[in-house]
Design an enzyme around this catalytic site. Structure first.
Site, PDB file in Angstrom:
ATOM      1  N   HIS A  77      -3.480 -14.189  42.325  1.00  0.00           N
ATOM      2  CA  HIS A  77      -2.564 -14.949  41.475  1.00  0.00           C
ATOM      3  C   HIS A  77      -2.804 -16.458  41.617  1.00  0.00           C
ATOM      4  O   HIS A  77      -3.281 -16.932  42.658  1.00  0.00           O
ATOM      5  CB  HIS A  77      -1.112 -14.594  41.811  1.00  0.00           C
ATOM      6  CG  HIS A  77      -0.736 -13.218  41.351  1.00  0.00           C
ATOM      7  ND1 HIS A  77       0.561 -12.775  41.272  1.00  0.00           N
ATOM      8  CD2 HIS A  77      -1.511 -12.185  40.911  1.00  0.00           C
ATOM      9  CE1 HIS A  77       0.584 -11.533  40.811  1.00  0.00           C
ATOM     10  NE2 HIS A  77      -0.667 -11.153  40.598  1.00  0.00           N
ATOM     11  N   GLU A  79      -0.836 -18.988  42.056  1.00  0.00           N
ATOM     12  CA  GLU A  79      -0.137 -19.653  43.161  1.00  0.00           C
ATOM     13  C   GLU A  79      -0.872 -19.408  44.475  1.00  0.00           C
ATOM     14  O   GLU A  79      -1.003 -20.294  45.315  1.00  0.00           O
ATOM     15  CB  GLU A  79       1.301 -19.116  43.297  1.00  0.00           C
ATOM     16  CG  GLU A  79       2.154 -19.252  42.056  1.00  0.00           C
ATOM     17  CD  GLU A  79       2.081 -18.050  41.144  1.00  0.00           C
ATOM     18  OE1 GLU A  79       0.968 -17.525  40.908  1.00  0.00           O
ATOM     19  OE2 GLU A  79       3.127 -17.623  40.636  1.00  0.00           O
ATOM     20  N   CYS A 103       5.758 -14.243  41.219  1.00  0.00           N
ATOM     21  CA  CYS A 103       6.135 -12.873  41.578  1.00  0.00           C
ATOM     22  C   CYS A 103       6.584 -12.829  43.051  1.00  0.00           C
ATOM     23  O   CYS A 103       6.466 -13.829  43.768  1.00  0.00           O
ATOM     24  CB  CYS A 103       4.942 -11.933  41.356  1.00  0.00           C
ATOM     25  SG  CYS A 103       3.642 -12.155  42.581  1.00  0.00           S
ATOM     26  N   CYS A 106       3.775 -13.830  45.546  1.00  0.00           N
ATOM     27  CA  CYS A 106       3.545 -15.287  45.564  1.00  0.00           C
ATOM     28  C   CYS A 106       4.733 -15.998  46.209  1.00  0.00           C
ATOM     29  O   CYS A 106       4.553 -16.975  46.936  1.00  0.00           O
ATOM     30  CB  CYS A 106       3.317 -15.806  44.154  1.00  0.00           C
ATOM     31  SG  CYS A 106       1.731 -15.283  43.479  1.00  0.00           S
TER      32      CYS A 106
HETATM   33  N1  LIG Z   1       3.292 -15.640  39.071  1.00  0.00           N
HETATM   34  C1  LIG Z   1       2.196 -15.036  38.601  1.00  0.00           C
HETATM   35  C2  LIG Z   1       2.315 -13.850  37.925  1.00  0.00           C
HETATM   36  C3  LIG Z   1       1.180 -13.249  37.453  1.00  0.00           C
HETATM   37  N2  LIG Z   1      -0.022 -13.806  37.660  1.00  0.00           N
HETATM   38  C4  LIG Z   1      -1.210 -13.215  37.069  1.00  0.00           C
HETATM   39  C5  LIG Z   1      -1.621 -11.856  37.464  1.00  0.00           C
HETATM   40  C6  LIG Z   1      -2.270 -11.311  36.218  1.00  0.00           C
HETATM   41  O1  LIG Z   1      -3.609 -11.811  36.104  1.00  0.00           O
HETATM   42  C7  LIG Z   1      -1.434 -11.937  35.118  1.00  0.00           C
HETATM   43  C8  LIG Z   1      -0.268 -11.071  34.673  1.00  0.00           C
HETATM   44  O2  LIG Z   1      -0.770 -10.126  33.799  1.00  0.00           O
HETATM   45  P1  LIG Z   1       0.165  -9.317  32.769  1.00  0.00           P
HETATM   46  O3  LIG Z   1       0.874  -8.277  33.568  1.00  0.00           O
HETATM   47  O4  LIG Z   1       1.120 -10.312  32.129  1.00  0.00           O
HETATM   48  O5  LIG Z   1      -0.818  -8.753  31.783  1.00  0.00           O
HETATM   49  O6  LIG Z   1      -0.941 -13.136  35.663  1.00  0.00           O
HETATM   50  C9  LIG Z   1      -0.129 -15.002  38.340  1.00  0.00           C
HETATM   51  O7  LIG Z   1      -1.234 -15.558  38.509  1.00  0.00           O
HETATM   52  N3  LIG Z   1       0.993 -15.571  38.812  1.00  0.00           N
HETATM   53 ZN   LIG Z   2       2.153 -13.709  42.034  1.00  0.00          ZN
END
Ligand SMILES: Nc1ccn([C@H]2C[C@H](O)[C@@H](COP(=O)(O)O)O2)c(=O)n1
Ligand SMILES: [Zn+2]
Length: 160
Positions: A77, A79, A103, A106
């Site tokens: 992710h 973060e 999330c 993170c």
């Molecule tokens: N706080 C976050 C939440 C999610 N991500 C990333 C992880 C995945 O690459 C994407 C989420 O994918 P989705 O379920 O919307 O198709 O975002 C992050 O970097 N930081």
């Molecule tokens: Zn995350």
């Protein structure tokens, strides 16, 4: 006389997060994060992507199906990449700017790193248990959560 239409620190750091997120190869959600110290100095930046030193071609960007055939067990992710890209520098008292609410995983890393403020833009997964756990932990750890309302809809950058 000085210009008056310069961008604010908040718009600047969130803009950098969004620009960083544009490096992401995730076709559905691009996330960028920018960690800033108390002196408004950028300490680190990251975006969501697969692990270093491996070919992206070896991992799937799929969202649905068998867990091991989706991106979820493999993607780092934004973060977490930003925290790790700081390479052990102290993040005590820093702020993180991220376009998507962090999330639970993170959130744990943000709290453990000493970051005390989270600026975010959207909270599209607010109804999920992950985000509920995240908010619970941030609240218990006294990490301030600030939804940024940018003073403009877009920042245009021209290469010329
Ligand atoms: N706080 C976050 C939440 C999610 N991500 C990333 C992880 C995945 O690459 C994407 C989420 O994918 P989705 O379920 O919307 O198709 O975002 C992050 O970097 N930081
Ligand atoms: Zn995350």
């Amino acid at each position: 006389m000085k210009r008056n239409d310069y961008i604010s620190w908040d718009d600047y750091f969130m803009g950098i997060s969004l620009l960083s997120g544009m490096r992401s190869k995730d076709p559905s959600t691009q996330v960028g994060a920018c960690i800033v110290d108390k002196n408004n100095r950028i300490v680190s930046i990251g975006y969501n992507g697969f692990i270093n030193g491996c070919s992206d071609e070896d991992f799937p960007w799929t969202r649905d199906g068998e867990f091991l055939e989706t991106k979820y067990p493999y993607v780092v992710h934004a973060e977490q990449n930003a925290i790790l890209n700081a390479r052990g520098k102290s993040l005590e008292g820093c702020s993180i700017y991220v376009n998507l609410f962090p999330c639970h995983d993170c959130a744990r890393n943000i709290i453990q790193s000493g970051i005390k403020k989270v600026y975010y833009l959207v909270d599209k997964y607010a109804d999920t248990d992950s985000i509920k756990a995240s908010k619970y932990m941030f609240n218990k750890a006294n990490v301030e959560l600030i939804q940024l309302k940018p003073s403009m809809d877009k920042i245009e950058i021209e290469f010329k």
